[in-house]
Design a protein around this motif. Structure first.
Motif, PDB file in Angstrom:
ATOM      1  N   ARG A  77       0.802  -1.229   0.000  1.00  0.00           N
ATOM      2  CA  ARG A  77       0.000   0.000   0.000  1.00  0.00           C
ATOM      3  C   ARG A  77       0.830   1.272   0.000  1.00  0.00           C
ATOM      4  NH1 ARG A  77      -4.184  -0.719   4.940  1.00  0.00           N
ATOM      5  NH2 ARG A  77      -2.208  -0.412   6.016  1.00  0.00           N
ATOM      6  N   HIS A  78       1.766   1.379   0.891  1.00  0.00           N
ATOM      7  CA  HIS A  78       2.461   2.647   1.128  1.00  0.00           C
ATOM      8  C   HIS A  78       3.268   3.055  -0.113  1.00  0.00           C
ATOM      9  CE1 HIS A  78       5.451   5.409   2.833  1.00  0.00           C
ATOM     10  NE2 HIS A  78       4.541   5.656   3.755  1.00  0.00           N
ATOM     11  N   PRO A  79       2.889   4.185  -0.748  1.00  0.00           N
ATOM     12  CA  PRO A  79       3.530   4.516  -2.029  1.00  0.00           C
ATOM     13  C   PRO A  79       5.036   4.716  -1.928  1.00  0.00           C
ATOM     14  CG  PRO A  79       1.916   6.203  -1.387  1.00  0.00           C
ATOM     15  CD  PRO A  79       1.879   5.156  -0.322  1.00  0.00           C
ATOM     16  N   VAL A 113      -1.846  -9.343   8.791  1.00  0.00           N
ATOM     17  CA  VAL A 113      -2.031  -7.950   9.198  1.00  0.00           C
ATOM     18  C   VAL A 113      -3.353  -7.369   8.685  1.00  0.00           C
ATOM     19  CG1 VAL A 113       0.414  -7.380   9.507  1.00  0.00           C
ATOM     20  CG2 VAL A 113      -0.644  -7.110   7.258  1.00  0.00           C
ATOM     21  N   ALA A 114      -3.949  -7.962   7.637  1.00  0.00           N
ATOM     22  CA  ALA A 114      -5.210  -7.422   7.113  1.00  0.00           C
ATOM     23  C   ALA A 114      -6.424  -8.179   7.648  1.00  0.00           C
ATOM     24  CB  ALA A 114      -5.205  -7.459   5.580  1.00  0.00           C
ATOM     25  N   GLY A 115      -6.213  -9.183   8.485  1.00  0.00           N
ATOM     26  CA  GLY A 115      -7.357  -9.897   9.065  1.00  0.00           C
ATOM     27  C   GLY A 115      -7.046 -11.360   9.310  1.00  0.00           C
ATOM     28  N   SER A 150       3.348 -20.918   7.024  1.00  0.00           N
ATOM     29  CA  SER A 150       4.730 -21.098   7.441  1.00  0.00           C
ATOM     30  C   SER A 150       4.985 -20.264   8.688  1.00  0.00           C
ATOM     31  CB  SER A 150       5.690 -20.686   6.324  1.00  0.00           C
ATOM     32  OG  SER A 150       7.030 -20.898   6.721  1.00  0.00           O
ATOM     33  N   GLY A 151       5.443 -20.908   9.747  1.00  0.00           N
ATOM     34  CA  GLY A 151       5.719 -20.212  10.995  1.00  0.00           C
ATOM     35  C   GLY A 151       5.998 -21.226  12.093  1.00  0.00           C
ATOM     36  N   GLN A 152       6.056 -20.697  13.303  1.00  0.00           N
ATOM     37  CA  GLN A 152       6.293 -21.532  14.491  1.00  0.00           C
ATOM     38  C   GLN A 152       5.246 -22.639  14.548  1.00  0.00           C
ATOM     39  OE1 GLN A 152       6.354 -18.501  17.649  1.00  0.00           O
ATOM     40  NE2 GLN A 152       7.115 -20.106  18.983  1.00  0.00           N
TER      41      GLN A 152
HETATM   42  N1  LIG Z   1       5.111 -16.644  10.279  1.00  0.00           N
HETATM   43  C1  LIG Z   1       6.308 -16.134  10.496  1.00  0.00           C
HETATM   44  O1  LIG Z   1       7.306 -16.839  10.536  1.00  0.00           O
HETATM   45  C2  LIG Z   1       6.441 -14.659  10.678  1.00  0.00           C
HETATM   46  C3  LIG Z   1       7.699 -14.086  10.958  1.00  0.00           C
HETATM   47  C4  LIG Z   1       7.800 -12.697  11.013  1.00  0.00           C
HETATM   48  C5  LIG Z   1       6.653 -11.898  10.848  1.00  0.00           C
HETATM   49  N2  LIG Z   1       5.458 -12.515  10.634  1.00  0.00           N
HETATM   50  C6  LIG Z   1       4.222 -11.721  10.459  1.00  0.00           C
HETATM   51  O2  LIG Z   1       4.299 -11.010   9.246  1.00  0.00           O
HETATM   52  C7  LIG Z   1       3.519  -9.829   9.351  1.00  0.00           C
HETATM   53  C8  LIG Z   1       4.332  -8.622   8.889  1.00  0.00           C
HETATM   54  O3  LIG Z   1       5.417  -8.443   9.788  1.00  0.00           O
HETATM   55  P1  LIG Z   1       6.382  -7.185   9.603  1.00  0.00           P
HETATM   56  O4  LIG Z   1       7.523  -7.394  10.499  1.00  0.00           O
HETATM   57  O5  LIG Z   1       6.638  -6.924   8.173  1.00  0.00           O
HETATM   58  O6  LIG Z   1       5.436  -5.993  10.147  1.00  0.00           O
HETATM   59  P2  LIG Z   1       5.516  -4.447   9.805  1.00  0.00           P
HETATM   60  O7  LIG Z   1       6.898  -4.030   9.498  1.00  0.00           O
HETATM   61  O8  LIG Z   1       4.783  -3.758  10.894  1.00  0.00           O
HETATM   62  O9  LIG Z   1       4.702  -4.298   8.456  1.00  0.00           O
HETATM   63  C9  LIG Z   1       3.364  -4.581   8.373  1.00  0.00           C
HETATM   64  C10 LIG Z   1       2.847  -4.029   7.042  1.00  0.00           C
HETATM   65  O10 LIG Z   1       1.514  -4.491   6.890  1.00  0.00           O
HETATM   66  C11 LIG Z   1       0.891  -3.637   5.962  1.00  0.00           C
HETATM   67  N3  LIG Z   1      -0.561  -3.665   6.154  1.00  0.00           N
HETATM   68  C12 LIG Z   1      -1.249  -3.599   7.320  1.00  0.00           C
HETATM   69  N4  LIG Z   1      -2.559  -3.715   7.074  1.00  0.00           N
HETATM   70  C13 LIG Z   1      -2.693  -3.857   5.727  1.00  0.00           C
HETATM   71  C14 LIG Z   1      -3.799  -4.001   4.857  1.00  0.00           C
HETATM   72  N5  LIG Z   1      -5.057  -4.034   5.334  1.00  0.00           N
HETATM   73  N6  LIG Z   1      -3.561  -4.107   3.531  1.00  0.00           N
HETATM   74  C15 LIG Z   1      -2.303  -4.070   3.042  1.00  0.00           C
HETATM   75  N7  LIG Z   1      -1.214  -3.921   3.830  1.00  0.00           N
HETATM   76  C16 LIG Z   1      -1.416  -3.815   5.149  1.00  0.00           C
HETATM   77  C17 LIG Z   1       1.458  -2.257   6.186  1.00  0.00           C
HETATM   78  O11 LIG Z   1       1.684  -1.823   4.883  1.00  0.00           O
HETATM   79  P3  LIG Z   1       1.663  -0.305   4.427  1.00  0.00           P
HETATM   80  O12 LIG Z   1       2.867   0.274   5.095  1.00  0.00           O
HETATM   81  O13 LIG Z   1       1.812  -0.392   2.970  1.00  0.00           O
HETATM   82  O14 LIG Z   1       0.388   0.291   4.905  1.00  0.00           O
HETATM   83  C18 LIG Z   1       2.759  -2.528   6.965  1.00  0.00           C
HETATM   84  O15 LIG Z   1       3.866  -1.989   6.316  1.00  0.00           O
HETATM   85  C19 LIG Z   1       3.060  -9.750  10.810  1.00  0.00           C
HETATM   86  O16 LIG Z   1       1.761 -10.300  10.877  1.00  0.00           O
HETATM   87  C20 LIG Z   1       4.037 -10.656  11.512  1.00  0.00           C
HETATM   88  O17 LIG Z   1       3.498 -11.178  12.705  1.00  0.00           O
HETATM   89  C21 LIG Z   1       5.330 -13.851  10.542  1.00  0.00           C
END
Ligand SMILES: NC(=O)c1ccc[n+]([C@@H]2O[C@H](COP(=O)([O-])OP(=O)(O)OC[C@H]3O[C@@H](n4cnc5c(N)ncnc54)[C@H](OP(=O)(O)O)[C@@H]3O)[C@@H](O)[C@H]2O)c1
Length: 318
Positions: free
Chosen positions: A166-168, A241-243, A263-265
């Motif tokens: 999303r973020h341009p 993050v979107a639901g 994929s995760g814990q």
């Molecule tokens: N399963 C795993 O192994 C694992 C490991 C690490 C992280 N994760 C998960 O991955 C996710 C992202 O982590 P992160 O560290 O990248 O977090 P982050 O740096 O906070 O980034 C989250 C991003 O989500 C985007 N976002 C939020 N709501 C949105 C929506 N409705 N539509 C589109 N984009 C949306 C935002 O994008 P914009 O800036 O463009 O608004 C934001 O930049 C989290 O849920 C985290 O728990 C999972």
């Protein structure tokens, strides 16, 4: 010693005195914490919303970090589910869940990057049969994990990488990080799905950080526009993050060779995740995988918690 201490799930951690932990097994050691990342996973640990939460308080948050062990070695460590986390001057680690970092490694870069980079690294190396030359869509590529996923996919040999977010401003940076194409997820959902269908219909793998309505729309768009629905489409669900839920039409699963995996814990065995730590740390230490990061002293953990900007990952430096 001092630590960031959570005493109620509806309040941020506070900087206060906390007892020094003691090792309970010969594999454990107390380390002086040098740097620990304020990841989304840490926020959900601290507010009790993560699926591993046991509701036990008080707790010190922090799931990983860099610390100095009693033998002087500087180690990256991953903690088990525990109430004695890494946001403290000292914590206790299981040495088997840690790796020694080469001299000169930037602890802030490693503490910032390992968790978000691990999400795509482990997914592509351990969760699915990813092959060099395959094409990848990163859905939610403007977050920290998404920006790293673009770089990881490239580094692991992706033939084409499409980044959607999303973020341009951050979307515009994806090309220099290795994306061949970018797709804006901003705006009318129908138009977003059309754009995704045009840019990414024929990808082999989707790395999905969003889930929710955007993922459901994207699945419909990719399946509909795919030029050959017999070619496997592997959807790797990593973040939500979107639901937490997504309405996937059953027809999408019948009409194409769509396979959805998480994929995760838990879905990746801990031993597999630990086995990937050295290679990933090497790539981050060498600067091949980049994530902007900013160190914040432990004493300022309260104000760090209030910051929600996503241009850089906050790293607490006790
Ligand atoms: N399963 C795993 O192994 C694992 C490991 C690490 C992280 N994760 C998960 O991955 C996710 C992202 O982590 P992160 O560290 O990248 O977090 P982050 O740096 O906070 O980034 C989250 C991003 O989500 C985007 N976002 C939020 N709501 C949105 C929506 N409705 N539509 C589109 N984009 C949306 C935002 O994008 P914009 O800036 O463009 O608004 C934001 O930049 C989290 O849920 C985290 O728990 C999972």
């Amino acid at each position: 010693m001092h630590a960031a201490v959570v005493t109620a799930f509806d309040s941020p951690p506070a900087y206060r005195e906390f007892p020094v932990p003691t090792p309970r097994t010969p594999h454990e050691a107390v380390v002086d914490v040098i740097a620990t990342g304020l990841h989304p996973r840490v926020r959900s640990q601290a507010d009790g919303s993560h699926y591993t939460s046991t509701d036990e308080l008080p707790l010190v948050p922090g799931i990983d970090g860099v610390g100095r062990a009693p033998d002087g070695s500087v180690r990256y460590f991953v903690l088990p589910d525990t109430t004695m986390g890494a946001m403290a001057e000292q914590t206790v680690i299981d040495l088997r869940r840690s790796i020694e970092l080469p001299a000169g490694t930037d602890p802030v870069a490693v503490a910032a990057g390992m968790n978000p980079a691990m999400s795509s690294w482990v997914a592509l190396r351990r969760r699915i049969d990813f092959r060099s030359g395959q094409s990848v869509l990163v859905l939610g590529a403007t977050g920290s994990a998404g920006r790293l996923a673009v770089q990881v996919a490239r580094l692991l040999g992706a033939g084409k990488v499409v980044g959607a977010g999303r973020h341009p401003g951050r979307l515009a940076t994806l090309t220099e990080l290795g994306a061949d194409e970018t797709v804006s997820l901003d705006g009318d959902p129908g138009e977003v799905d059309d754009r995704l269908g045009r840019a990414a219909a024929d990808v082999d793998v989707v790395i999905d950080y969003l889930w929710g309505a955007p993922a459901a729309g994207a699945i419909r768009a990719l399946v509909t526009e795919r030029s050959d629905r017999g070619v496997p489409l592997t959807w790797v669900q990593i973040g939500s993050v979107a639901g937490p839920e997504a309405a996937i039409p059953s027809a999408a699963l019948r009409a194409a060779r769509l396979q959805i995996v998480g994929s995760g814990q838990g879905s990746v065995p801990t031993r597999d995740i630990l086995a990937e730590l050295p290679d990933l740390a090497t790539e981050i230490a060498s600067g091949k995988l980049r994530l902007d990061a900013r160190g914040v002293p432990l004493a300022d953990v309260g104000s760090a918690w209030a910051e929600t900007g996503r241009d850089e990952r906050i790293v607490i430096t006790p």
